[in-house]
Structure formats: C-alpha cells, structure tokens
Motif scaffolding. Sequence first.
Motif, PDB file in Angstrom:
ATOM      1  N   ILE A 114     -11.446  13.609 -10.315  1.00 20.33           N
ATOM      2  CA  ILE A 114     -10.455  12.835  -9.568  1.00 20.33           C
ATOM      3  C   ILE A 114      -9.257  12.594 -10.470  1.00 20.33           C
ATOM      4  O   ILE A 114      -9.418  12.198 -11.625  1.00 20.33           O
ATOM      5  CB  ILE A 114     -11.023  11.476  -9.108  1.00 20.33           C
ATOM      6  N   GLU A 115      -8.064  12.830  -9.939  1.00 17.43           N
ATOM      7  CA  GLU A 115      -6.821  12.554 -10.667  1.00 17.43           C
ATOM      8  C   GLU A 115      -5.912  11.748  -9.757  1.00 17.43           C
ATOM      9  O   GLU A 115      -5.564  12.190  -8.663  1.00 17.43           O
ATOM     10  CB  GLU A 115      -6.149  13.859 -11.087  1.00 17.43           C
ATOM     11  N   VAL A 116      -5.557  10.557 -10.200  1.00 18.50           N
ATOM     12  CA  VAL A 116      -4.734   9.641  -9.412  1.00 18.50           C
ATOM     13  C   VAL A 116      -3.518   9.246 -10.237  1.00 18.50           C
ATOM     14  O   VAL A 116      -3.648   8.893 -11.407  1.00 18.50           O
ATOM     15  CB  VAL A 116      -5.535   8.368  -9.041  1.00 18.50           C
ATOM     16  N   ALA A 117      -2.331   9.313  -9.627  1.00 15.40           N
ATOM     17  CA  ALA A 117      -1.104   8.936 -10.333  1.00 15.40           C
ATOM     18  C   ALA A 117      -0.157   8.215  -9.384  1.00 15.40           C
ATOM     19  O   ALA A 117       0.157   8.731  -8.301  1.00 15.40           O
ATOM     20  CB  ALA A 117      -0.409  10.174 -10.916  1.00 15.40           C
ATOM     21  N   GLY A 118       0.268   7.009  -9.756  1.00 20.86           N
ATOM     22  CA  GLY A 118       1.263   6.263  -8.985  1.00 20.86           C
ATOM     23  C   GLY A 118       0.853   5.917  -7.575  1.00 20.86           C
ATOM     24  O   GLY A 118       1.706   5.742  -6.696  1.00 20.86           O
ATOM     25  N   LEU A 119      -0.440   5.770  -7.333  1.00 24.13           N
ATOM     26  CA  LEU A 119      -0.942   5.548  -5.975  1.00 24.13           C
ATOM     27  C   LEU A 119      -0.518   4.168  -5.468  1.00 24.13           C
ATOM     28  O   LEU A 119      -0.773   3.148  -6.109  1.00 24.13           O
ATOM     29  CB  LEU A 119      -2.469   5.663  -5.974  1.00 24.13           C
ATOM     30  N   THR A 120       0.123   4.151  -4.289  1.00 22.79           N
ATOM     31  CA  THR A 120       0.707   2.911  -3.763  1.00 22.79           C
ATOM     32  C   THR A 120       0.464   2.819  -2.260  1.00 22.79           C
ATOM     33  O   THR A 120       0.563   3.814  -1.537  1.00 22.79           O
ATOM     34  CB  THR A 120       2.225   2.877  -4.032  1.00 22.79           C
ATOM     35  N   LYS A 121       0.128   1.588  -1.794  1.00 21.56           N
ATOM     36  CA  LYS A 121      -0.039   1.348  -0.372  1.00 21.56           C
ATOM     37  C   LYS A 121       0.355  -0.087  -0.068  1.00 21.56           C
ATOM     38  O   LYS A 121      -0.133  -1.037  -0.703  1.00 21.56           O
ATOM     39  CB  LYS A 121      -1.496   1.577   0.049  1.00 21.56           C
ATOM     40  N   SER A 122       1.245  -0.260   0.913  1.00 21.62           N
ATOM     41  CA  SER A 122       1.690  -1.602   1.313  1.00 21.62           C
ATOM     42  C   SER A 122       1.401  -1.826   2.786  1.00 21.62           C
ATOM     43  O   SER A 122       1.413  -0.898   3.595  1.00 21.62           O
ATOM     44  CB  SER A 122       3.192  -1.763   1.065  1.00 21.62           C
ATOM     45  N   TYR A 123       1.169  -3.102   3.104  1.00 20.12           N
ATOM     46  CA  TYR A 123       1.032  -3.548   4.489  1.00 20.12           C
ATOM     47  C   TYR A 123       2.048  -4.664   4.684  1.00 20.12           C
ATOM     48  O   TYR A 123       1.822  -5.800   4.248  1.00 20.12           O
ATOM     49  CB  TYR A 123      -0.384  -4.039   4.767  1.00 20.12           C
ATOM     50  N   GLY A 124       3.171  -4.335   5.300  1.00 18.22           N
ATOM     51  CA  GLY A 124       4.252  -5.304   5.408  1.00 18.22           C
ATOM     52  C   GLY A 124       4.766  -5.656   4.019  1.00 18.22           C
ATOM     53  O   GLY A 124       5.123  -4.781   3.229  1.00 18.22           O
ATOM     54  N   GLU A 125       4.797  -6.950   3.711  1.00 13.46           N
ATOM     55  CA  GLU A 125       5.275  -7.405   2.403  1.00 13.46           C
ATOM     56  C   GLU A 125       4.186  -7.374   1.340  1.00 13.46           C
ATOM     57  O   GLU A 125       4.465  -7.593   0.162  1.00 13.46           O
ATOM     58  CB  GLU A 125       5.811  -8.842   2.526  1.00 13.46           C
ATOM     59  N   THR A 126       2.959  -7.095   1.757  1.00 15.62           N
ATOM     60  CA  THR A 126       1.838  -7.119   0.811  1.00 15.62           C
ATOM     61  C   THR A 126       1.612  -5.735   0.233  1.00 15.62           C
ATOM     62  O   THR A 126       1.394  -4.766   0.974  1.00 15.62           O
ATOM     63  CB  THR A 126       0.546  -7.592   1.514  1.00 15.62           C
ATOM     64  N   LYS A 127       1.659  -5.634  -1.098  1.00 13.03           N
ATOM     65  CA  LYS A 127       1.396  -4.367  -1.779  1.00 13.03           C
ATOM     66  C   LYS A 127      -0.082  -4.360  -2.155  1.00 13.03           C
ATOM     67  O   LYS A 127      -0.503  -4.944  -3.151  1.00 13.03           O
ATOM     68  CB  LYS A 127       2.291  -4.233  -3.012  1.00 13.03           C
ATOM     69  N   ALA A 128      -0.894  -3.692  -1.339  1.00 18.26           N
ATOM     70  CA  ALA A 128      -2.349  -3.685  -1.542  1.00 18.26           C
ATOM     71  C   ALA A 128      -2.749  -2.879  -2.769  1.00 18.26           C
ATOM     72  O   ALA A 128      -3.692  -3.237  -3.475  1.00 18.26           O
ATOM     73  CB  ALA A 128      -3.044  -3.131  -0.307  1.00 18.26           C
ATOM     74  N   VAL A 129      -2.042  -1.771  -2.999  1.00 21.44           N
ATOM     75  CA  VAL A 129      -2.276  -0.933  -4.177  1.00 21.44           C
ATOM     76  C   VAL A 129      -0.923  -0.638  -4.788  1.00 21.44           C
ATOM     77  O   VAL A 129      -0.018  -0.152  -4.106  1.00 21.44           O
ATOM     78  CB  VAL A 129      -3.012   0.374  -3.804  1.00 21.44           C
TER      79      VAL A 129
END
Length: 299
Positions: free
Chosen positions: A4-19
């Motif tokens: 597994i290689e993960v880089a800069g992984l980002t996820k937001s829900y509205g104003e909340t940045k979950a990742v």
Amino acid sequence: MGAIEVAGLTKSYGETKAVDAVGFEVAEGEFFGILGPNGAGKTTTLEMIEGLRRPDAGEVRVLGEQPWPRNPALLPRMGVQLQASSFFERLTAREQLATFGALYGVRPAKVDEWIERVGLVDKASTRVEALSGGQMQRLSIACALVHEPDIVFLDEPTAALDPQARRNLWDLLDGLNDSGRTVVLTTHYMDEAEALCDRVAIMDQGRILQLDSPAALVRGLDAATRITVLPESMPREDAERLDGVESVEQTTDGLVLATRAPAAVLTELAARGALDGVRVHAGTLEDVFLATTGREYRA
C-alpha cells in the motif's frame, strides 16, 4: 514497491476535514494497525484505500493498482471486513459464506474450512438474523477471508467478541500474516495492536501523529514505571523518601510508586522486606495513545 502506498490523502465533509493529507506505506507481508479515538478518520482512510470512497485529493496504490475508480483487477486480491456488515436475509451462516465464496469460485470444502476456523460449526445451519453480535462479526471476517486474498482490511474486527473469541481470532490473524498476507486493521484495543502489529499509525483529527513499531513508540514515550506495593508494606512517608521515586499515589490496591529507576527502587524495597505482592507496570502502547491523543472522552 509496498503493498500500500498513500500520499496526501484528503477527504472533507463540508467544513470538516475527516482525513487531512495522510501519507504512509505498508510493506508486503506487514501487519499494520491504524489507531485513533472516535472520529479520528481511521475508517474513512481505510475506505479510500479499499476503493469504497473517492478521495478529494491524494494518491493511493494497492498492490501497484489504483483502487478508485473501482478496479476489477484488485477485487479478487483484497478481503474487506467493514465496521458494519450487512448479510442476505434468511440465509444460514454457511449459505451466506458460500454465497460470498461463489463470487470468487471458492470450492464448498473451503467454505466448510472457514466456518470451522472462525468457530461457527455449531451455528452453520442458523440463519444470520438469529446469530449474536459476536457470531455475526466472526461470519463477517470469514466472508472477507474465504477467497484467501493477498491483502486483508479489517475494521475493528474483534468488536463485540468475548475475550476467548478475541484471542482465538488473534491466532487466526497472526497465522494469516505468517503465511505472507498483508493485514491492515483499525482497532480500539491497544493490547491487540501491541500483540499483532509490526507497526502502528496513531491518528487524530484526520492526521497521523505517530507511526512506528509498538515497542519503539513505547520506548520513545519515556514513561515512568509504576510499582504497586501493598498498603501494609510501608508507610507512604517512607515510600516518598525512597531514592528514585518521583511520586507516590494512594489507591485501593496500595501505594503506586512512579519511577524511572525501577531496579534501584525494587532493590530498596527488597532491603526493607516489602516485595510481597509487588506489581510492576511498565509503559504500554495505551500510555503512548493517551499521551498522543489526550484523555478527553470522545463520543
């Protein structure tokens, strides 16, 4: 190349940045844990790696392939146990597992083998809606493993299991890893992560705050050793005067002496004949977790 290689992984829900810009690698054959309080972003991170959720930004590769958009080449090579699983109604446990296995061409004998390995032989003919929470959890894990994937994702796999079932499942997961499979899990049980994982990532508020082997994280904490002596062994005033003792706390179990020189303190206790009933508690992964994420309760 890692499994597994993960880089800069980002996820937001509205104003909340979950990742929030998460990055790490998992080597082939590694047992990797993701720890964090409720709402830390563990499950969202796992779902993006599995290809179940689209990232807002960042890159993910699993076994050299991109999991999103859904990648048919990856599906037979992955096993996924979700935090909340749904089963087909009115099927027995064995029929449920056989249905999952049929999607991958699994032989009936292999289905029976996995029913036995997760301890559901006596429930094989029971409909899934009549299973207990722990039994459904074990069936869910069997569904993730029946096709013997190269990489296994487990989201809190031992939740709702009793202590004996947890230990049995640890042996099963350890055996999977020993056979060369890569295993990634999230868990709230620090003893589970400490016993099983080669490395752990501690997450909070969508970020990875620490990542290393459990032993290295504990060493880096520089936590005091806690030595508990029976209340009748010595007065608190005498305990506070022992060389190397940083603090003394009175508890229902006795006096708890905090020290970073446990050998010297134990020698002093031996000289005073106060070793009967002594318990020594060194730093653990739970201490690291609490020091990293805080002690505030998260609902």
